[in-house]
Design a protein around this motif. Structure first.
Motif, mmCIF file in Angstrom:
data_model
loop_
_atom_site.group_PDB
_atom_site.id
_atom_site.type_symbol
_atom_site.label_atom_id
_atom_site.label_comp_id
_atom_site.label_asym_id
_atom_site.label_seq_id
_atom_site.Cartn_x
_atom_site.Cartn_y
_atom_site.Cartn_z
ATOM 1 N N THR A 145 1.080 8.274 10.007
ATOM 2 C CA THR A 145 1.086 9.625 9.426
ATOM 3 C C THR A 145 0.909 10.682 10.528
ATOM 4 O O THR A 145 1.580 11.713 10.533
ATOM 5 N N GLU B 135 0.837 -1.205 0.000
ATOM 6 C CA GLU B 135 0.000 0.000 0.000
ATOM 7 C C GLU B 135 0.871 1.255 0.000
ATOM 8 O O GLU B 135 1.873 1.336 0.718
ATOM 9 N N THR C 216 -0.597 11.750 2.080
ATOM 10 C CA THR C 216 -1.424 12.832 2.645
ATOM 11 C C THR C 216 -0.721 14.166 2.440
ATOM 12 O O THR C 216 0.495 14.235 2.175
ATOM 13 N N CYS D 175 -5.831 12.688 3.202
ATOM 14 C CA CYS D 175 -5.409 11.732 2.166
ATOM 15 C C CYS D 175 -5.665 12.324 0.795
ATOM 16 O O CYS D 175 -6.785 12.743 0.476
ATOM 17 N N GLY E 108 -10.295 3.268 -2.732
ATOM 18 C CA GLY E 108 -9.500 4.487 -2.607
ATOM 19 C C GLY E 108 -10.345 5.733 -2.571
ATOM 20 O O GLY E 108 -10.042 6.685 -1.829
ATOM 21 N N PHE F 266 0.238 5.293 0.648
ATOM 22 C CA PHE F 266 -0.785 6.172 1.212
ATOM 23 C C PHE F 266 -0.160 7.565 1.343
ATOM 24 O O PHE F 266 0.824 7.746 2.074
ATOM 25 N N ARG G 157 -3.882 10.724 -2.070
ATOM 26 C CA ARG G 157 -3.712 9.630 -3.029
ATOM 27 C C ARG G 157 -3.518 8.322 -2.268
ATOM 28 O O ARG G 157 -2.897 8.288 -1.206
ATOM 29 N N VAL G 158 -4.032 7.220 -2.836
ATOM 30 C CA VAL G 158 -3.819 5.899 -2.258
ATOM 31 C C VAL G 158 -3.985 4.884 -3.380
ATOM 32 O O VAL G 158 -4.808 5.060 -4.279
ATOM 33 N N ASN G 159 -3.190 3.845 -3.348
ATOM 34 C CA ASN G 159 -3.261 2.861 -4.433
ATOM 35 C C ASN G 159 -4.255 1.734 -4.085
ATOM 36 O O ASN G 159 -4.753 1.652 -2.957
ATOM 37 N N CYS H 242 -5.046 -0.586 -0.721
ATOM 38 C CA CYS H 242 -5.774 -0.180 0.486
ATOM 39 C C CYS H 242 -7.062 -0.975 0.659
ATOM 40 O O CYS H 242 -7.522 -1.199 1.782
#
Length: 484
Positions: free
Chosen positions: A75, A28, A32, A38, A53, A30, A40-42, A45
């Protein structure tokens, strides 16, 4: 203009390549902004949080941590501390993630992004926990084993005697350990007569001298004398030029254990009797009378009085050997010893193969419920088979249904030897009877075979299956021959 277009294409290709790497990464990613929102996230997740996402983008990590989507938030810690953070994170879906979160700064040193990489380690942690539990269980079993070994019922390597029958047998042997009286060990095959003989030797004043074992069934009659007495140089064709010491001389001042003594032919029995009586012998091809100081222990699983009655074993040798006859009880009569022996043998197998195998309670229960017709030898073999064929250190099942079944024969081999010899004698006498015609001979054989199987299997259905005929056929023949 062309150079600018070429640069744009290269830049677009690189952006597309980075996007492809970002989207296809198994771990993953992630991302921010500086506030923890957040951006973007692939797709990884979704495996970790059970959310797409699009359901995460735009949400703040502080809120997601409070909602237990993931916790603790790496984070959040980066935003609070300004340093990279690595931790183990739990998710609302029950996953365990190894998370590394890194701050990203602009050229002025201002934090503008936090990029986190997460690896699913749920299975690894589960396996680690199982290994730790097994190690604790192994240590617990080893502690129990040490306790059993300190217990009065543990008498030495391979001998466990908590049961009253076995304790009684060993009590007799302790009394005669310090004298040279010949001992005859009786008992079924596999009960551990060899181990008992070696234990008796270790209890005696001869313990510092050799313990020599001779399996009488394993030596061809033609070689018996040369093995037992040795031979002089050139005594026979193929003999060593230097001659050879026999087992008697090797056992001098020690113990000679004659295992399966009932298998000796009558001629060898005579020669053995002379040695036991006089403690003297001559080497093969020699004239000198040699004297030895040997304590004799013999063992058999046969019915020696019956063999004496049939002329297959010398009466005088039987009396000489059976000065102190001691019956070694079968394992089915020693249930108190079984659990300790299971732990003892598993410990020995683990040390032999550098294993850490542990038996589950269900497996131990099955082993305790089995009758063990093969006695201690069978127990050792089954445990070793379980250990070497199991893929896991924690043995949960017994894949030996054909071996370990509750409906075991309550009359194991050796329990009714005299009856077996009488049946063999009957069949032999039928063949040698010159007055019997074929029809009568076949009928007598058929009657003997069915009678034997009925006694063993106690069911016309089982006998029919054994002989490959119908049950009605067996019932009819039982009536015909007057068999119950």
């Amino acid at each position: 203009m062309k150079e600018e277009q070429s640069y744009v294409r290269i830049l677009e290709d690189r952006i597309q390549e980075l996007e492809m790497v970002f989207q296809s990464s198994h771990d993953e990613i992630f991302v921010t902004d500086e506030r923890g929102v957040c951006i973007r996230v692939n797709p990884a997740c979704e495996r970790h949080y059970g959310l797409a996402g699009i359901e995460l983008v735009g949400r703040n990590v502080f809120d997601m941590e409070r909602e237990k989507i993931f916790y603790p938030s790496a984070t959040r810690l980066v935003l609070e501390q300004g340093n990279p953070v690595t931790l183990i994170q739990s998710t609302g879906t029950g996953k365990r993630l190894h998370v590394t979160a890194n701050p990203v700064f602009d050229k002025d040193g201002k934090l503008i992004r936090v990029v986190s990489n997460s690896l699913d380690i749920t299975e690894i942690l589960t396996l680690k926990q199982q290994v730790e539990e097994m190690e604790k269980m192994i240590e617990s079993y080893n502690a129990q084993l040490r306790q059993y070994q300190r217990h009065a019922g543990f008498t030495g390597d391979g001998l466990v005697a908590k049961s009253k029958p076995f304790q009684n047998a060993l009590q007799i042997l302790r009394r005669v350990a310090y004298v040279d009286t010949t001992v005859l060990l009786l008992g079924e095959s596999g009960v551990g007569k060899s181990e008992v003989a070696r234990w008796l030797h270790e209890q005696s004043d001869r313990r510092a001298h050799p313990f020599i074992e001779l399996n009488c069934a394993a030596i061809p009659p033609a070689l018996f004398e040369s093995e037992l007495f040795g031979y002089e140089p050139g005594a026979f064709s193929g003999a060593l030029k230097s001659g050879q010491l026999g087992l008697l001389e090797l056992a001098d001042k020690g113990t000679l254990f004659l295992d399966e003594v009932s298998e000796l032919p009558l001629e060898q029995q005579t020669k053995l009797l002379q040695v036991i009586q006089n403690r003297t012998f001559r080497r093969v091809g020699g004239r000198e009378i040699r004297r030895v100081d040997v304590r004799f222990i013999a063992a058999t699983n046969e019915d020696l009085p019956y063999l004496v009655e049939k002329g297959r074993f010398r009466k005088d040798l039987f009396y000489r050997l059976s000065t102190i006859p001691v019956h070694i009880p079968p394992l089915r009569e020693r249930p108190e010893d079984l659990i300790e022996m299971i732990f003892l043998f598993m410990d020995r197998i683990n040390r032999k193969y550098n294993f850490k195998k542990v038996l589950s309670p269900d497996v131990i229960k099955q082993l305790l419920e089995y009758d063990w017709p093969g006695n201690v030898r069978e127990l050792q073999n089954v445990l070793e088979r379980l250990a070497v064929t199991s893929d896991s250190d924690y043995i949960r099942t017994v894949p030996l249904h054909a071996t370990l079944h509750k409906g075991v024969d309550k009359n194991p081999p050796g329990k009714d030897k005299a009856h077996g010899f009488r049946e063999i004698d009957r069949l032999k006498s039928l063949v040698e009877d010159s007055h019997l015609q074929l029809e009568k001979l076949v009928a007598e054989f058929e009657s003997a075979v069915i009678a034997h199987l009925m006694k063993e299997l106690r069911s016309t259905r089982k006998v029919a299956l054994r002989l490959g005929v119908s049950q009605s056929t067996i019932s009819r023949k039982c009536r015909k021959y007057g068999l119950q």
